[in-house]
Design an enzyme around this catalytic site. Structure first.
Site, PDB file in Angstrom:
ATOM      1  N   TYR A   1      19.400  21.650  19.844  1.00 36.01           N
ATOM      2  CA  TYR A   1      18.559  22.774  19.437  1.00 36.01           C
ATOM      3  C   TYR A   1      17.571  23.055  20.567  1.00 36.01           C
ATOM      4  CZ  TYR A   1      15.046  25.139  16.396  1.00 36.01           C
ATOM      5  OH  TYR A   1      14.134  25.998  15.836  1.00 36.01           O
TER       6      TYR A   1
ATOM      7  N   GLY B   1      19.790  31.981  18.293  1.00 37.05           N
ATOM      8  CA  GLY B   1      18.685  31.483  17.503  1.00 37.05           C
ATOM      9  C   GLY B   1      17.397  32.280  17.627  1.00 37.05           C
TER      10      GLY B   1
ATOM     11  N   GLU C   1      15.152  38.364  16.917  1.00 35.89           N
ATOM     12  CA  GLU C   1      14.782  39.603  17.618  1.00 35.89           C
ATOM     13  C   GLU C   1      15.918  40.146  18.476  1.00 35.89           C
ATOM     14  OE1 GLU C   1      13.127  36.783  17.584  1.00 35.89           O
ATOM     15  OE2 GLU C   1      10.953  37.064  17.562  1.00 35.89           O
TER      16      GLU C   1
ATOM     17  N   LYS D   1      22.072  25.375  19.624  1.00 36.02           N
ATOM     18  CA  LYS D   1      21.311  26.417  18.940  1.00 36.02           C
ATOM     19  C   LYS D   1      20.288  26.905  19.947  1.00 36.02           C
ATOM     20  CE  LYS D   1      17.900  27.642  15.550  1.00 36.02           C
ATOM     21  NZ  LYS D   1      16.871  27.264  14.578  1.00 36.02           N
TER      22      LYS D   1
END
Lengths: 307, 307, 307, 307
Positions: C139, C194, C197, C169
């Site tokens: 991540y 991830g 936006e 991620k």
């Protein structure tokens, strides 16, 4: 005031230097013709690619004039006039207007570091007022000058205060802030995309129409091709070209970036623009050799700009 | 080359501006006399306090000349000649030598940001070579220009390459790096202390002898007093004065720092030097009122510099 | 090992707390059903949205179990097991495997700050080895832990060393680095988008297929809609939805972001998950009122997730 | 509440690990005796030197107990109880009180990053309340956790809210902020100096009396000597020792700092504490050889701590 919005890609040219370090104006006509031939729509001179901050004011005005005199048809001249000294910037802006440049631009000064929107508005306001008939672009490149300010708020602040404010050359990672600026006030401002790595996603995100490129100096066909492919709906080709643009950028990142490594590529494709000014560390002959090899490995010399 | 080391405190003066924003040379003789009267040993002109980066080259040379002509006896003139454009810096260095300044200095350019020692050495080398008879000081102020480089390594790198390299004006938090530089090569280099908040600990740490101050413009008696108290072994008085210096600095920190708030203090003590140049946001009349009150609360006007 | 790649959006749920601050498992079945109903394909529990770092290990295992027991059909459970203490992380990884979670993930520890790729590889390797049958996702969220490392180099380094390494991620601004990772080794790794936006530009850039969202907790229909619109070739609708997602994000940014402001939105849409743990500053009743109004102004309550 | 202020230096011990990576309590009695013999006044366990964040809560309590049981006479035990999970920290604080530790401390959590004073006050408040009879120290080390907050403002904010707040372990560059904290409210708070590079200037600046050291594990005689020399007025000796302390620190900086390089020095002086936990990259045998040589070159093994 309402100005024409820029369509297509403007190039940020390098500044040619003679072996003795003086500015060399002689390559500029050929340089301009080459850019136009490869699909570029204008130049943004004396910016970061052009080592503008490292030139004297006199060199900057002579460069602007040389480009003005060499302009191909329908080719725009935008002059970067930013500096740490507002009075110099005003003088440069006024000069740009006097030679009938198409527009002017200025990045935030790196010193003193700007940390408040009001400081930036005042800075832009005083410069823009020195060339009141030309569109003024703020050149947002916070990685270079530390001016990490929110751009929508900035647009809101300048909107009523700077009559000839045209838009922003946006050179920063945030595609969504870029898009928010594009949408602001019904799309009133001209948002010039300024990061060659993200042309395709910006087109997809919201209809970017114009931009200013740094790697367009040598890889303009590819970057112009991204826009053309996108416009005719050929997403696969647009992706292919964007990925290729990235491969070229990956090479220059191993040679101290566009200002140093990219400028040397110009020599390799046939337009020797000389060295960089101190404190840039120039590409050594050994590095030049490796640079050439790395570019050959991605078949660059068959795809780059041509004369 | 071996140069005299500086003893005592050099002041970094503000630049006087007229109401129309032009440089105003008329206050300089009185300014110089005032500084000498309060114990300062010289001036470092056109530096950050003096908004040097925001002046034209011509303004910078005129300022250097005005200070040169106004120098009290045994008062040193050091000219800051740094800029983003090396050719301008060389011109300024050469000018400083021609007017018989005592020395020159240059901070790293804020643009392009320097990230390698070799870049910084080349930058200093080319400037220093333009004033070969004068001692050259590197002005280390990384918070302003991003040049966070290890200074002992820098000294090692310049040692054999720049004959007139004299030392460093060290404006950074690390008292132990400062001390390491002071010890380097048997104390060969002149390490000018450059942070008014830490004069006493630097004296204790290792025998700093000289420095360049920014708040010395108005609080020089206090800062000079720290050195005198330390030298006569009066630690309590040195501490008292250092703590007082901090109280004054705490006030200016609430008014956008020395360049903005400090410059306005000059007016309050009787020497109006005008406004700051854009993009600095000037002290408003209301702020000036509060500034005055805060200074009165610490009984500043009985302790500050006098004419 | 070759794992199934994730298609569609996984949600990073908030952790429900009782008024006394204990973890509250009772809302989880309804929470899971709601997410599935709104198009989400799974959950990534105990991550940053879930205040995972602020839970005890026992709370983390109980939460994983509660989600495991509440899983809708075809709904994936990925358990974030990262922590500053590798032994705890290994225990959590092993537990995740024992309860038949679909996969695990871990961000770089915020302390000690990781600054070398080899450190990160060792960290991931030891965790992944504790759940050898599950796909392991790194991540990447450097803004939270300072691990600003180049991800293509990281993929190159883990490729041969961690058999169950599945992908990343990717929660960072650089759409082009994300794309470079996606292209690496023929698209071998599963690159989970991830950053809510930038879903549309990532789809355009290169065929992102899956992602993990934070605002999907309440705005999942919109975000899932972006993917669906893109896949059926409706660019205008994809843009409209992406712009709307941004409007929602702009609101939560004024309320201390998703973990604080976003969690309170859950209450406003009908699923009260309680407060945040210290040191987060909770939304006050007045702020909640303003949050509600700002959401009403963008007609959020007709577009948000439904039960 | 009024607590005794600490005089002299407290050591931040490393955590001993067995070859299999488990915590090894057996060296602790000898470790404690050695520290006392070399002039240290206590230990601050489970802090950053002790890899506290990388230990399980159970390991942390066992370590605290082992040190408690091994304490030499008049030797203080302070337990670092900070973690990302407040509930764990409260449990650790309560445990520390139950075993009659002398005090507790906590740094700001690295995640979530603290950016507001109120967040930090809440965090400290909840921890301190779990050990209400013990003095609580805030451990300020912003380089590790990003909590760059002004400490005088923090003291002002906690003053009335945390009854057992004792002071700050201050590990940051700003000697003048440290001194401002020391002066605050008539010197009410215990300001523990926490940077071995600047002990002497802090003594000079304003009468620091106590501190917590990391290099005191192996170089405690030297650091204790600085205080003793200063107290008897021998400035030259204090400077000599501070310079020597810096030479030792310069060595460990070339070996990944105190936690990694410093811990290996313990083995070289006769107390093998094992490896570091992942993600730290351990000293290789070749590096250990070089480390030993570099220490020999500064005659370290005749000056270091002895058993």
């Amino acid at each position: 005031m309402v100005f024409e919005k820029i369509k297509g890609l403007i190039d940020a040219p390098f500044t040619p230097f003679s072996p003795n370090g003086d500015v060399d104006l002689t390559p500029i006509p050929a340089y301009a013709r080459m850019l136009a031939k490869n699909g570029l729509r204008g130049v943004f001179v004396n910016g970061s690619s052009g080592e503008g901050y490292m030139l004297t004011s006199e060199e900057r005005t002579r460069l602007a004039e040389a480009w003005r005199n060499a302009l191909p048809e329908c080719f725009k001249l935008i002059v970067h006039v930013g500096s740490c000294c507002l009075r110099e910037s005003q003088r440069l802006a006024s000069h740009a207007q006097s030679i009938e440049a198409w527009g002017i631009g200025a990045m935030a000064p790196p010193f003193p570091k700007i940390s408040r929107i009001e400081e930036l508005v005042c800075y832009c306001e005083e410069i823009a007022s020195a060339a009141p008939r030309l569109p003024f672009y703020y050149y947002h490149i916070p990685a270079f000058n530390g001016a990490f300010l929110p751009m929508v708020d900035f647009l809101r602040a300048v909107e009523k205060r700077i009559p000839n404010f045209a838009g922003i050359k946006y050179t920063y990672e945030s595609i969504y802030e870029y898009n928010q600026c594009r949408l602001y006030a019904g799309g009133k401002f001209d948002m010039l995309h300024g990061q060659d790595e993200t042309l395709l996603p910006s087109l997809a995100m919201g209809g970017a129409q114009g931009g200013i490129g740094g790697t367009t100096n040598y890889n303009g066909r590819c970057l112009v091709g991204i826009i053309e492919a996108w416009q005719r709906g050929d997403l696969q080709e647009a992706r292919r070209l964007q990925n290729y643009a990235q491969e070229v950028i990956n090479v220059i990142c191993r040679f101290r970036g566009n200002i140093v490594g990219g400028k040397r590529i110009m020599k390799l494709i046939g337009l020797n623009l000389g060295a960089n000014r101190t404190p840039f560390l120039n590409i050594t002959p050994e590095e030049e050799q490796r640079l050439k090899q790395e570019l050959e490995q991605i078949d660059f010399f068959h795809q780059c700009n041509t004369f």
